[in-house]
Design a protein around this motif. Structure first.
Motif, PDB file in Angstrom:
ATOM      1  N   ALA A 247      13.612 -16.769  18.592  1.00  0.00           N
ATOM      2  CA  ALA A 247      12.485 -15.871  18.860  1.00  0.00           C
ATOM      3  C   ALA A 247      12.687 -14.565  18.116  1.00  0.00           C
ATOM      4  N   MET A 248      11.640 -14.117  17.413  1.00  0.00           N
ATOM      5  CA  MET A 248      11.654 -12.829  16.753  1.00  0.00           C
ATOM      6  C   MET A 248      10.817 -11.869  17.600  1.00  0.00           C
ATOM      7  N   VAL A 249      11.443 -10.783  18.066  1.00  0.00           N
ATOM      8  CA  VAL A 249      10.763  -9.823  18.925  1.00  0.00           C
ATOM      9  C   VAL A 249      10.867  -8.436  18.300  1.00  0.00           C
ATOM     10  N   GLY A 250      10.113  -7.504  18.883  1.00  0.00           N
ATOM     11  CA  GLY A 250      10.151  -6.137  18.393  1.00  0.00           C
ATOM     12  C   GLY A 250       8.813  -5.467  18.591  1.00  0.00           C
ATOM     13  N   PRO A 251       8.771  -4.150  18.466  1.00  0.00           N
ATOM     14  CA  PRO A 251       7.512  -3.423  18.648  1.00  0.00           C
ATOM     15  C   PRO A 251       6.520  -3.749  17.532  1.00  0.00           C
TER      16      PRO A 251
ATOM     17  N   ALA B  92      15.827  -9.238  17.065  1.00  0.00           N
ATOM     18  CA  ALA B  92      14.991  -8.077  17.352  1.00  0.00           C
ATOM     19  C   ALA B  92      14.835  -7.243  16.093  1.00  0.00           C
ATOM     20  N   MET B  93      13.580  -6.933  15.751  1.00  0.00           N
ATOM     21  CA  MET B  93      13.305  -6.136  14.559  1.00  0.00           C
ATOM     22  C   MET B  93      12.733  -4.781  14.944  1.00  0.00           C
ATOM     23  N   LYS B  94      13.036  -3.802  14.111  1.00  0.00           N
ATOM     24  CA  LYS B  94      12.523  -2.453  14.308  1.00  0.00           C
ATOM     25  C   LYS B  94      12.476  -1.744  12.962  1.00  0.00           C
ATOM     26  N   ASP B  95      11.364  -1.090  12.682  1.00  0.00           N
ATOM     27  CA  ASP B  95      11.218  -0.292  11.453  1.00  0.00           C
ATOM     28  C   ASP B  95      11.556  -1.078  10.194  1.00  0.00           C
TER      29      ASP B  95
ATOM     30  N   VAL C 171      15.671  -0.697  20.755  1.00  0.00           N
ATOM     31  CA  VAL C 171      14.679  -1.411  19.950  1.00  0.00           C
ATOM     32  C   VAL C 171      13.258  -0.954  20.264  1.00  0.00           C
ATOM     33  N   PHE C 172      12.929  -0.844  21.567  1.00  0.00           N
ATOM     34  CA  PHE C 172      11.547  -0.578  21.968  1.00  0.00           C
ATOM     35  C   PHE C 172      11.276   0.875  22.359  1.00  0.00           C
ATOM     36  N   GLY C 173      12.344   1.658  22.504  1.00  0.00           N
ATOM     37  CA  GLY C 173      12.153   3.056  22.858  1.00  0.00           C
ATOM     38  C   GLY C 173      11.855   3.293  24.318  1.00  0.00           C
ATOM     39  N   HIS C 174      12.033   2.267  25.155  1.00  0.00           N
ATOM     40  CA  HIS C 174      11.788   2.396  26.591  1.00  0.00           C
ATOM     41  C   HIS C 174      12.973   1.811  27.357  1.00  0.00           C
ATOM     42  N   ARG C 175      13.349   2.475  28.409  1.00  0.00           N
ATOM     43  CA  ARG C 175      14.407   1.950  29.278  1.00  0.00           C
ATOM     44  C   ARG C 175      13.802   0.862  30.162  1.00  0.00           C
ATOM     45  N   MET C 176      14.416  -0.321  30.184  1.00  0.00           N
ATOM     46  CA  MET C 176      13.907  -1.430  30.970  1.00  0.00           C
ATOM     47  C   MET C 176      14.983  -1.938  31.911  1.00  0.00           C
ATOM     48  N   ARG C 177      14.542  -2.417  33.063  1.00  0.00           N
ATOM     49  CA  ARG C 177      15.459  -2.998  34.020  1.00  0.00           C
ATOM     50  C   ARG C 177      15.611  -4.487  33.734  1.00  0.00           C
ATOM     51  N   VAL C 178      16.844  -4.959  33.723  1.00  0.00           N
ATOM     52  CA  VAL C 178      17.129  -6.366  33.452  1.00  0.00           C
ATOM     53  C   VAL C 178      17.927  -6.935  34.612  1.00  0.00           C
ATOM     54  N   ALA C 179      17.475  -8.056  35.148  1.00  0.00           N
ATOM     55  CA  ALA C 179      18.187  -8.744  36.225  1.00  0.00           C
ATOM     56  C   ALA C 179      18.595 -10.128  35.739  1.00  0.00           C
TER      57      ALA C 179
ATOM     58  N   GLY D 211       0.803  -1.219   0.000  1.00  0.00           N
ATOM     59  CA  GLY D 211       0.000   0.000   0.000  1.00  0.00           C
ATOM     60  C   GLY D 211       0.833   1.265   0.000  1.00  0.00           C
ATOM     61  N   GLY D 212       1.984   1.199  -0.636  1.00  0.00           N
ATOM     62  CA  GLY D 212       2.873   2.354  -0.691  1.00  0.00           C
ATOM     63  C   GLY D 212       3.765   2.514   0.521  1.00  0.00           C
ATOM     64  N   ALA D 213       3.555   1.697   1.549  1.00  0.00           N
ATOM     65  CA  ALA D 213       4.368   1.790   2.768  1.00  0.00           C
ATOM     66  C   ALA D 213       5.423   0.699   2.763  1.00  0.00           C
ATOM     67  N   LYS D 214       6.631   1.056   3.158  1.00  0.00           N
ATOM     68  CA  LYS D 214       7.715   0.073   3.222  1.00  0.00           C
ATOM     69  C   LYS D 214       7.596  -0.709   4.528  1.00  0.00           C
ATOM     70  N   ILE D 215       7.378  -2.022   4.402  1.00  0.00           N
ATOM     71  CA  ILE D 215       7.200  -2.891   5.567  1.00  0.00           C
ATOM     72  C   ILE D 215       8.525  -3.521   5.985  1.00  0.00           C
ATOM     73  N   LEU D 216       9.310  -3.958   5.003  1.00  0.00           N
ATOM     74  CA  LEU D 216      10.628  -4.533   5.249  1.00  0.00           C
ATOM     75  C   LEU D 216      11.633  -3.834   4.346  1.00  0.00           C
ATOM     76  N   SER D 217      12.822  -3.644   4.869  1.00  0.00           N
ATOM     77  CA  SER D 217      13.834  -2.919   4.107  1.00  0.00           C
ATOM     78  C   SER D 217      15.171  -3.653   4.128  1.00  0.00           C
ATOM     79  N   ASP D 218      15.479  -4.344   3.037  1.00  0.00           N
ATOM     80  CA  ASP D 218      16.790  -4.962   2.825  1.00  0.00           C
ATOM     81  C   ASP D 218      17.197  -5.862   3.995  1.00  0.00           C
ATOM     82  N   VAL D 219      16.330  -6.805   4.324  1.00  0.00           N
ATOM     83  CA  VAL D 219      16.576  -7.707   5.455  1.00  0.00           C
ATOM     84  C   VAL D 219      17.411  -8.905   4.995  1.00  0.00           C
ATOM     85  N   SER D 220      18.484  -9.178   5.711  1.00  0.00           N
ATOM     86  CA  SER D 220      19.291 -10.375   5.487  1.00  0.00           C
ATOM     87  C   SER D 220      19.462 -11.079   6.837  1.00  0.00           C
ATOM     88  N   LEU D 221      19.277 -12.406   6.816  1.00  0.00           N
ATOM     89  CA  LEU D 221      19.299 -13.163   8.067  1.00  0.00           C
ATOM     90  C   LEU D 221      19.554 -14.624   7.747  1.00  0.00           C
TER      91      LEU D 221
END
Length: 252
Positions: A31-35, A208-211, A232-240, A12-22
């Motif tokens: 696991a694939m994560v991301g916003p 982790a995917m973003k944009d 990746v998520f735009g939020h600071r998170m605490r990790v233990a 629909g004119g919007a770029k969903i994926l951009s030059d992904v190599s994996l």
């Protein structure tokens, strides 16, 4: 096992994926994560050929997904979409048996029935085999759908949000069963997950995917850091660290 090279997708004119190599190697749980809107489900659907490849290349076990006959590809990979709607008045054994269609074309052999029985057992569904799917709880129904994908008996299993709508005990139970399938049967599982702690506890690797691109790729210990999660998520998170594994506690 799964090779993705320079894949882009426009809808629909919007770029969903951009030059992904994996590259996803043989055997293991990734696991694939991301916003939301990062392109995770779109990439999974391209690997599973649920939508046509526009640019770049994707191959599974050396077979190009855009050129391999469907029946041959269905013996290499199985995909479970988000919230699939099984037909009403379908029994659990019949639903799981649909996974054998690429092999038997609907006429189950003794070998097919044995595979179905094993998949039912793997996901604690043997006692529910003759129940109608619509009578199951959400957790039981989700296990039945994953069992159907497993019964396809492919080396690669693609799961799009398999924990969707599951409470914590059911989500943990399903991840444990998937982990066992990987360890005992040597399968390659690529799953889109939203819960970072389930990814940390059960995955060998996190992408982790973003944009529309891959923002980070590595082991749970390497990837689940406050800095990386914020990028990746735009939020600071605490990790233990609990029992030697990273645990995301909350936003700071």
């Amino acid at each position: 096992m799964i090779q993705i090279e320079n894949v882009s997708l426009v809808r629909g004119g919007a770029k969903i994926l951009s030059d992904v190599s994996l590259h996803i190697p043989e055997k293991g749980l990734v696991a694939m994560v991301g916003p939301n809107g990062a392109g995770k489900s779109s990439l999974l659907s391209l690997i599973g050929r649920l939508q046509p490849l526009q640019s770049g290349r994707i191959s599974v076990a050396g077979l190009p997904v855009d050129a391999t006959p469907s029946r041959e590809l269905a013996k290499i990979l199985a995909i479970l979409r988000q919230d699939p709607a099984p037909a009403s008045r379908l029994k659990v054994r019949e639903l799981v048996g649909f996974g054998r269609f690429p092999h038997s074309r609907g006429r189950l052999t003794a070998e097919d029935r044995a595979v179905v029985d094993a998949a039912l057992a793997d996901f604690a569904l043997t006692a529910l085999a003759d129940r109608f799917v619509e009578t199951l709880s959400g957790g039981q129904r989700q296990r039945a759908l994953v069992a159907m994908a497993l019964a396809q008996d492919t080396p690669v299993l693609l799961l799009d949000e398999p924990l969707n709508n599951l409470d914590m005990p059911n989500a943990r139970d399903l991840m444990r069963r998937l982990r066992r399938v990987v360890d005992e049967r040597g399968r390659t599982v690529l799953a889109v997950l939203h819960d970072l702690n389930h990814a940390a506890a059960y995955a060998d690797r996190i992408v982790a995917m973003k944009d529309g691109g891959v923002a980070a790729d590595g082991s749970p210990r390497d990837l689940l850091t406050p800095d990386m999660l914020e990028s990746v998520f735009g939020h600071r998170m605490r990790v233990a660290e609990i029992d030697g594994a990273p645990v995301v506690l909350h936003h700071l």
